[in-house]
Enzyme design. Sequence first.
Site, PDB file in Angstrom:
ATOM      1  N   HIS A 104      -7.220  -3.866   9.667  1.00  0.00           N
ATOM      2  CA  HIS A 104      -8.278  -4.771   9.197  1.00  0.00           C
ATOM      3  C   HIS A 104      -9.140  -5.206  10.382  1.00  0.00           C
ATOM      4  O   HIS A 104      -9.516  -6.367  10.468  1.00  0.00           O
ATOM      5  CB  HIS A 104      -7.666  -6.019   8.551  1.00  0.00           C
ATOM      6  CG  HIS A 104      -6.927  -5.771   7.276  1.00  0.00           C
ATOM      7  ND1 HIS A 104      -6.371  -6.770   6.526  1.00  0.00           N
ATOM      8  CD2 HIS A 104      -6.673  -4.630   6.599  1.00  0.00           C
ATOM      9  CE1 HIS A 104      -5.785  -6.260   5.445  1.00  0.00           C
ATOM     10  NE2 HIS A 104      -5.950  -4.966   5.474  1.00  0.00           N
ATOM     11  N   HIS A 125      -3.324   1.826   8.608  1.00  0.00           N
ATOM     12  CA  HIS A 125      -4.333   1.037   7.902  1.00  0.00           C
ATOM     13  C   HIS A 125      -4.480  -0.294   8.634  1.00  0.00           C
ATOM     14  O   HIS A 125      -3.498  -1.000   8.856  1.00  0.00           O
ATOM     15  CB  HIS A 125      -3.885   0.830   6.453  1.00  0.00           C
ATOM     16  CG  HIS A 125      -4.627  -0.268   5.777  1.00  0.00           C
ATOM     17  ND1 HIS A 125      -6.002  -0.296   5.701  1.00  0.00           N
ATOM     18  CD2 HIS A 125      -4.191  -1.396   5.177  1.00  0.00           C
ATOM     19  CE1 HIS A 125      -6.365  -1.397   5.077  1.00  0.00           C
ATOM     20  NE2 HIS A 125      -5.297  -2.084   4.753  1.00  0.00           N
ATOM     21  N   HIS A 170     -12.165  -4.148   2.348  1.00  0.00           N
ATOM     22  CA  HIS A 170     -10.773  -4.186   2.763  1.00  0.00           C
ATOM     23  C   HIS A 170     -10.602  -3.840   4.251  1.00  0.00           C
ATOM     24  O   HIS A 170     -10.339  -4.726   5.055  1.00  0.00           O
ATOM     25  CB  HIS A 170     -10.003  -3.226   1.846  1.00  0.00           C
ATOM     26  CG  HIS A 170      -8.530  -3.290   1.990  1.00  0.00           C
ATOM     27  ND1 HIS A 170      -7.670  -2.826   1.028  1.00  0.00           N
ATOM     28  CD2 HIS A 170      -7.748  -3.750   2.987  1.00  0.00           C
ATOM     29  CE1 HIS A 170      -6.429  -3.011   1.426  1.00  0.00           C
ATOM     30  NE2 HIS A 170      -6.458  -3.561   2.616  1.00  0.00           N
ATOM     31  N   GLU A 222       0.814  -1.220   0.000  1.00  0.00           N
ATOM     32  CA  GLU A 222       0.000   0.000   0.000  1.00  0.00           C
ATOM     33  C   GLU A 222       0.851   1.276   0.000  1.00  0.00           C
ATOM     34  O   GLU A 222       0.353   2.352   0.319  1.00  0.00           O
ATOM     35  CB  GLU A 222      -0.977   0.007   1.184  1.00  0.00           C
ATOM     36  CG  GLU A 222      -2.030  -1.082   1.134  1.00  0.00           C
ATOM     37  CD  GLU A 222      -2.964  -1.040  -0.081  1.00  0.00           C
ATOM     38  OE1 GLU A 222      -2.810  -0.146  -0.936  1.00  0.00           O
ATOM     39  OE2 GLU A 222      -3.832  -1.924  -0.163  1.00  0.00           O
TER      40      GLU A 222
HETATM   41 ZN   LIG Z   1      -5.069  -3.905   3.994  1.00  0.00          ZN
END
Ligand SMILES: [Zn+2]
Length: 214
Positions: free
Chosen positions: A96, A94, A157, A75
């Site tokens: 999850h 970021h 995502h 990313e």
């Molecule tokens: Zn991710």
Amino acid sequence: MLFEEIRNNIASLGKEIAASGFNLGTWGNISARIDDDHFAITPSGIAYETITAEDIIVIDLAGNIIKGNKKPSIELPLHSAIYKAKKNIKAIIHTHSVCCTAFAIARKPIPAVCEDMIQIVGGQVEVAEYFLPGSNELALSAITALKGKTACILANHGLLTAADTLDEAYKISQIVEKSAQAVIYANSMGGAIELSQSDVDFMRDFYLNQYGQK
Ligand SMILES: [Zn+2]
């Protein structure tokens, strides 16, 4: 040296996030701005439990690796584009986490219902249009979804938060996950009640200008 301090901070936050259960395995990524042209980012495919400061890559906004011998997170374009577009952003996380992922796979925004989330995000958490991980299109859709906010959902995502410190970005990740969980619970009781835009604006202004020991 600032480079080393930021690499240390990212590595230790990575361990904290792993312990929180927000990211399983090697997914998720963390970055922090060093100056106008440089930032540091977590490597691809290394478990946060074992990550060290030396694993963190220092990179410039043109994509040249300045320090570190690992491959950066997939990313990287997402982080790089946000630092280029938003000069005030100094940290991006970021994750999850489960409840944010539930909103991501349903492609539904997290509504402006919890006061703490409203204060820290600036309103409902929008969903960025779906594009494949690592793509420039995903970066652009995230920038659009972040307009005026400190967090956005990446469709199918997870969550992305952007703030002026790593601690603040992590606090936003925690508050948004808690709020997402609360909304899912409320949906079993007829749904959560959204607050008005004027109430949202009041609380955001309070958080930015008066909250805490200001
Ligand atoms: Zn991710």
